[in-house]
Design a protein around this motif. Structure first.
Motif, PDB file in Angstrom:
ATOM      1  N   LEU A  22      21.660  81.999 -54.136  1.00  0.00           N
ATOM      2  CA  LEU A  22      23.088  81.678 -54.271  1.00  0.00           C
ATOM      3  C   LEU A  22      23.317  80.227 -53.881  1.00  0.00           C
ATOM      4  N   THR A  23      24.239  79.600 -54.609  1.00  0.00           N
ATOM      5  CA  THR A  23      24.642  78.246 -54.220  1.00  0.00           C
ATOM      6  C   THR A  23      25.704  78.362 -53.136  1.00  0.00           C
ATOM      7  N   GLU A  24      26.057  77.239 -52.549  1.00  0.00           N
ATOM      8  CA  GLU A  24      27.077  77.232 -51.492  1.00  0.00           C
ATOM      9  C   GLU A  24      28.410  77.733 -52.029  1.00  0.00           C
ATOM     10  N   GLN A  25      28.790  77.314 -53.241  1.00  0.00           N
ATOM     11  CA  GLN A  25      30.059  77.738 -53.820  1.00  0.00           C
ATOM     12  C   GLN A  25      30.052  79.252 -54.101  1.00  0.00           C
ATOM     13  N   GLU A  26      28.959  79.772 -54.650  1.00  0.00           N
ATOM     14  CA  GLU A  26      28.870  81.207 -54.923  1.00  0.00           C
ATOM     15  C   GLU A  26      28.924  82.006 -53.620  1.00  0.00           C
ATOM     16  N   TYR A  27      28.250  81.489 -52.613  1.00  0.00           N
ATOM     17  CA  TYR A  27      28.260  82.153 -51.302  1.00  0.00           C
ATOM     18  C   TYR A  27      29.673  82.204 -50.746  1.00  0.00           C
ATOM     19  N   GLN A  28      30.411  81.085 -50.793  1.00  0.00           N
ATOM     20  CA  GLN A  28      31.764  81.031 -50.237  1.00  0.00           C
ATOM     21  C   GLN A  28      32.694  81.973 -51.021  1.00  0.00           C
ATOM     22  N   ARG A  81      23.403  90.254 -46.085  1.00  0.00           N
ATOM     23  CA  ARG A  81      22.696  90.165 -47.365  1.00  0.00           C
ATOM     24  C   ARG A  81      23.054  88.869 -48.098  1.00  0.00           C
ATOM     25  N   LEU A  82      24.367  88.513 -48.072  1.00  0.00           N
ATOM     26  CA  LEU A  82      24.783  87.258 -48.708  1.00  0.00           C
ATOM     27  C   LEU A  82      24.109  86.060 -48.053  1.00  0.00           C
ATOM     28  N   ALA A  83      24.045  86.061 -46.726  1.00  0.00           N
ATOM     29  CA  ALA A  83      23.401  84.948 -46.024  1.00  0.00           C
ATOM     30  C   ALA A  83      21.925  84.857 -46.380  1.00  0.00           C
ATOM     31  N   ASP A  84      21.265  86.007 -46.526  1.00  0.00           N
ATOM     32  CA  ASP A  84      19.855  86.008 -46.922  1.00  0.00           C
ATOM     33  C   ASP A  84      19.681  85.451 -48.332  1.00  0.00           C
ATOM     34  N   LEU A  85      20.579  85.845 -49.236  1.00  0.00           N
ATOM     35  CA  LEU A  85      20.491  85.333 -50.603  1.00  0.00           C
ATOM     36  C   LEU A  85      20.698  83.822 -50.651  1.00  0.00           C
TER      37      LEU A  85
END
Length: 133
Positions: free
Chosen positions: A119-125, A109-113
């Motif tokens: 999501l930005t790269e920082q939020e994703y990480q 789900r995170l990867a899809d967002l």
């Protein structure tokens, strides 16, 4: 001569019990004749005629000659019914959910967002590190 009414009640109850027991055995034999796949139609007809014409002797002979296979068929039918219930429960319950499955789903789900730009790269990480810790 003395009368014993309780003894008469006891004998009547015993006769009734034995009659019900014999009827149960008679129907058990008849159903077993029909579900037996190792007998030909002629053999089945012979057993049925014997049980109808000479009921006590026919049932007794059937239990003597085919009692062991009758028990095996009962066990097989019980095993099949038990397996069917277990299969139904497995299908109704669905696949077992594990912690690893929930983490994989959350990461997907995170990867899809992230791919959709939500999501930005920082939020994703940060979310990924929080999830994996």
């Amino acid at each position: 001569m003395t009368d014993y009414p309780m003894l008469n009640v006891f004998w009547t109850m015993l006769e009734f019990f034995l009659w019900v027991l014999w009827l149960f055995l008679l129907f058990k034999v008849l159903t077993d004749v029909f579900r037996s796949h190792d007998m030909s139609g002629l053999a089945k007809a012979g057993w049925i005629i014997l049980v109808i014409v000479l009921p006590f002797l026919g049932v007794l002979l059937y239990v003597i000659f085919r009692g062991k296979s009758m028990g095996e068929r009962d066990r097989e039918q019980a095993r099949k019914a038990d397996e069917a219930v277990k299969q139904y429960i497995r299908e109704a319950a669905g696949p077992p959910a594990t912690a690893a499955d929930s983490h994989v789903d959350a990461l997907a789900r995170l990867a899809d967002l992230k791919a959709n730009g939500a999501l930005t790269e920082q939020e994703y990480q940060r979310a990924k590190e929080k999830l994996l810790s």
